[in-house]
Design a protein around this motif. Structure first.
Motif, PDB file in Angstrom:
ATOM      1  N   GLY A 109       0.883  -1.250   0.093  1.00  0.00           N
ATOM      2  CA  GLY A 109       0.094  -0.105   0.036  1.00  0.00           C
ATOM      3  C   GLY A 109       0.762   1.431   0.048  1.00  0.00           C
ATOM      4  O   GLY A 109       1.857   1.214  -0.318  1.00  0.00           O
ATOM      5  N   GLN A 110       0.179   2.340   0.527  1.00  0.00           N
ATOM      6  CA  GLN A 110       0.792   3.598   0.748  1.00  0.00           C
ATOM      7  C   GLN A 110       1.441   3.979   2.175  1.00  0.00           C
ATOM      8  O   GLN A 110       1.729   2.857   2.768  1.00  0.00           O
ATOM      9  N   ASN A 191       6.861  -6.824   3.571  1.00  0.00           N
ATOM     10  CA  ASN A 191       6.512  -5.263   3.409  1.00  0.00           C
ATOM     11  C   ASN A 191       6.991  -4.741   1.994  1.00  0.00           C
ATOM     12  O   ASN A 191       7.999  -4.424   1.844  1.00  0.00           O
ATOM     13  N   ALA A 192       5.997  -4.602   1.174  1.00  0.00           N
ATOM     14  CA  ALA A 192       6.399  -4.018   0.041  1.00  0.00           C
ATOM     15  C   ALA A 192       5.065  -2.777  -0.261  1.00  0.00           C
ATOM     16  O   ALA A 192       4.220  -2.759  -1.115  1.00  0.00           O
ATOM     17  N   SER A 193       5.691  -1.617   0.484  1.00  0.00           N
ATOM     18  CA  SER A 193       4.683  -0.241   0.479  1.00  0.00           C
ATOM     19  C   SER A 193       5.678   0.652   0.247  1.00  0.00           C
ATOM     20  O   SER A 193       6.813   0.757   0.309  1.00  0.00           O
ATOM     21  N   GLN A 254      -4.356   1.278   1.205  1.00  0.00           N
ATOM     22  CA  GLN A 254      -3.904   2.495   0.264  1.00  0.00           C
ATOM     23  C   GLN A 254      -5.335   3.046  -0.243  1.00  0.00           C
ATOM     24  O   GLN A 254      -6.227   2.622   0.056  1.00  0.00           O
ATOM     25  N   GLY A 255      -5.271   4.053  -1.077  1.00  0.00           N
ATOM     26  CA  GLY A 255      -6.349   4.821  -1.516  1.00  0.00           C
ATOM     27  C   GLY A 255      -6.347   6.147  -1.462  1.00  0.00           C
ATOM     28  O   GLY A 255      -7.115   6.941  -2.215  1.00  0.00           O
ATOM     29  N   GLU A 256      -5.591   6.730  -0.365  1.00  0.00           N
ATOM     30  CA  GLU A 256      -5.627   8.415  -0.261  1.00  0.00           C
ATOM     31  C   GLU A 256      -5.227   9.307  -1.507  1.00  0.00           C
ATOM     32  O   GLU A 256      -5.789  10.206  -1.818  1.00  0.00           O
ATOM     33  N   PHE A 286      -7.423 -11.532  -0.111  1.00  0.00           N
ATOM     34  CA  PHE A 286      -6.883 -10.084  -0.085  1.00  0.00           C
ATOM     35  C   PHE A 286      -7.660  -9.448   0.742  1.00  0.00           C
ATOM     36  O   PHE A 286      -8.959  -9.138   0.527  1.00  0.00           O
ATOM     37  N   TYR A 287      -6.961  -8.726   1.977  1.00  0.00           N
ATOM     38  CA  TYR A 287      -7.946  -8.016   2.798  1.00  0.00           C
ATOM     39  C   TYR A 287      -7.386  -6.523   2.793  1.00  0.00           C
ATOM     40  O   TYR A 287      -5.919  -6.205   2.859  1.00  0.00           O
ATOM     41  N   TYR A 288      -8.058  -5.549   2.819  1.00  0.00           N
ATOM     42  CA  TYR A 288      -7.894  -4.442   2.845  1.00  0.00           C
ATOM     43  C   TYR A 288      -8.566  -3.201   3.565  1.00  0.00           C
ATOM     44  O   TYR A 288      -9.567  -3.691   4.193  1.00  0.00           O
ATOM     45  N   VAL A 289      -7.992  -2.192   4.086  1.00  0.00           N
ATOM     46  CA  VAL A 289      -8.370  -1.122   4.790  1.00  0.00           C
ATOM     47  C   VAL A 289      -9.002  -0.200   4.276  1.00  0.00           C
ATOM     48  O   VAL A 289      -8.492   0.437   3.184  1.00  0.00           O
ATOM     49  N   GLN A 290     -10.343   0.288   4.493  1.00  0.00           N
ATOM     50  CA  GLN A 290     -10.960   1.364   3.887  1.00  0.00           C
ATOM     51  C   GLN A 290     -10.437   2.718   4.263  1.00  0.00           C
ATOM     52  O   GLN A 290     -10.180   2.590   5.473  1.00  0.00           O
ATOM     53  N   ILE A 291     -10.204   3.812   3.445  1.00  0.00           N
ATOM     54  CA  ILE A 291      -9.581   4.761   4.109  1.00  0.00           C
ATOM     55  C   ILE A 291     -10.329   5.582   5.140  1.00  0.00           C
ATOM     56  O   ILE A 291     -11.604   5.389   4.997  1.00  0.00           O
TER      57      ILE A 291
END
Length: 467
Positions: A109-110, A191-193, A254-256, A286-291
């Protein structure tokens, strides 16, 4: 820094005339995915026979280096265990030591994924005195960009201790720590961010170039001196080279940066996930965080991106973590609470990958809408037994009629349903909940996870204005 294909080819041909070379990710202290035929690979002299012996069953596997100086083979891993050794024998010999078998997760992510203790995170600082855990291993992929897929990355496997944790992703660590505490198996975190990066740089350029919508959105990403913006360049340099290394799944934060043009994010993100799975040749989780809520300069920019992330949750074998309740300062795009973020990501893995039946991971989400004259009845799924309000009244809930003007609404809970109305709207046709850049609602499920922000209308919104 970009690395070009010609450089990589010359490097490996020039270095591989006499000796076996392994990619950086195959090294001492690594963890291999358990109970799987995992791939091992490297470079050598064309025609060179490479024999691989492991110490968990003393099996000998072999491969012959091809005309491109590349060899590859698969070996079967057992259930969790270690430490083991793996020996590679050709014209030279390499022995990897302190190798464990366990669960391997990719973390990308970022900046919110990249954030570590050096960003001033109190939760990480608090655990440093007790951080030493050789059953958690870190591999940080060095930041790099390339115009075509590369063959190797820079990085080293290390054990979790206070020094190594200080510079490792906090969200990834807390995710891994909960898995290790729960499963009692070795956990590997890759960690690939890269802070600031839009999702386009993590998606192969060919995918974006073939889609007019995605290409238009990619062109709206502005250059920065701190991160790349060209499609595919981070995928080529930081993801493609490790795609043969077996993983249990991936987590993403990520997403911002994509709030610059949020409308195509669901398509972009699902295409990205699909191409990563294609690279690994299997449909990993694949699990992700909403901004998080944040005061973006453009109205609705954040809300529209959150909406796109919610739409992406319908993609197969994915899960979305909602963190609206973990934000204390909407003027800070980097919320400091990464402990609960990691725990919630881990809950998805525990519930879905490891089939822990008692784990709650899914936030309540809107299922159905019924308009009854002057009221709107909303039904929800995954509430854990019913809805609850943290406070006296439901906040950040609005209704509108045909004029598309939204007014604050009143609401009553009836189990998994919410009745919504406003004295200023005689005939409501649309409801919005926590739909705004900085909106933080107080509606939860009985599982104490926040209800996912939503709107029932599909009226055109522009992130540059309020209409």
């Amino acid at each position: 820094m970009k690395r070009f294909c010609a450089f990589v080819v010359i490097m490996f041909f020039g270095s591989a005339k006499a000796n076996i070379i392994l990619p950086s990710i195959l090294n001492n202290n690594m963890v291999l995915q358990q109970r799987l035929a995992v791939t091992l690979w490297g470079w050598g002299n064309p025609g060179e026979v490479v024999k691989v012996t492991n110490t968990w069953n003393n099996a000998i596997d072999s491969a012959t280096t091809n005309a491109n100086a590349h060899w590859q083979l698969t070996i079967q891993t057992p259930a969790v265990g270690g430490p083991y050794q793996i020996n590679f024998k050709g014209y030279n010999s390499i022995t990897l030591t302190n190798v464990f078998i366990g669960e391997v997760w990719l973390c990308s992510g970022q900046s919110n994924m990249e954030m570590n203790e050096q960003w001033g995170l109190p939760d990480v600082k608090a655990v440093l005195p007790h951080a030493c855990n050789p059953n958690i291993r870190f591999f940080t992929v060095a930041k790099s960009a390339a115009n075509c897929p590369q063959q190797d990355v820079k990085g080293t496997w290390v054990s979790c201790d206070a020094a190594n944790l200080q510079t490792f992703s906090a969200a990834a660590y807390f995710f891994g720590k909960k898995l290790q505490d729960s499963l009692h198996v070795p956990i590997a975190l890759i960690n690939a961010s890269w802070g600031g990066t839009p999702a386009e740089v993590w998606t192969p350029d060919s995918i974006i170039r073939m889609d007019e919508e995605l290409l238009m959105a990619a062109k709206k990403q502005k250059p920065s001196k701190f991160w790349p913006h060209e499609p595919g360049v981070a995928f080529n340099a930081m993801i493609a080279p490790i795609a043969r290394f077996a993983i249990a799944g991936a987590i993403w934060y990520q997403g911002e940066t994509n709030t610059a043009y949020p409308y195509t994010y669901a398509k972009l993100f699902t295409e990205m996930m699909g191409t990563w799975r294609k690279a690994w040749k299997y449909n990993f989780s694949f699990y992700y965080v909403q901004i998080a809520p944040f005061a973006y300069g453009k109205p609705y920019a954040g809300a529209l991106l959150q909406e796109q992330q919610s739409k992406a949750a319908a993609y197969p074998n994915v899960g979305m973590v909602v963190i609206t309740d973990l934000v204390t300062d909407t003027s800070n795009i980097h919320p400091k609470n990464k402990h609960d973020v990691g725990d919630r990501l881990a809950n998805w893995a525990l519930a879905k990958n490891y089939e822990w039946k008692h784990i709650t991971c899914q936030s309540p989400h809107l299922k159905n809408v019924i308009i009854n004259s002057d009221k709107v009845l909303l039904s929800f799924e995954d509430t854990g037994g019913g809805l609850l309000i943290k406070g006296a009244n439901v906040q950040q809930i609005w209704v509108a009629g045909a004029d598309k003007v939204f007014y604050p609404a009143a609401a009553n809970i009836e189990g998994n349903q919410l009745m919504v109305w406003s004295s200023k709207v005689q005939h409501p046709i649309a409801v919005r909940y926590a739909f705004g850049n900085t909106a933080i609602g107080n509606l939860f499920g009985s599982n104490h996870l926040p209800v996912i922000a939503f709107r029932t209308d599909n009226w055109k919104l522009n992130a540059a204005n309020n209409k």
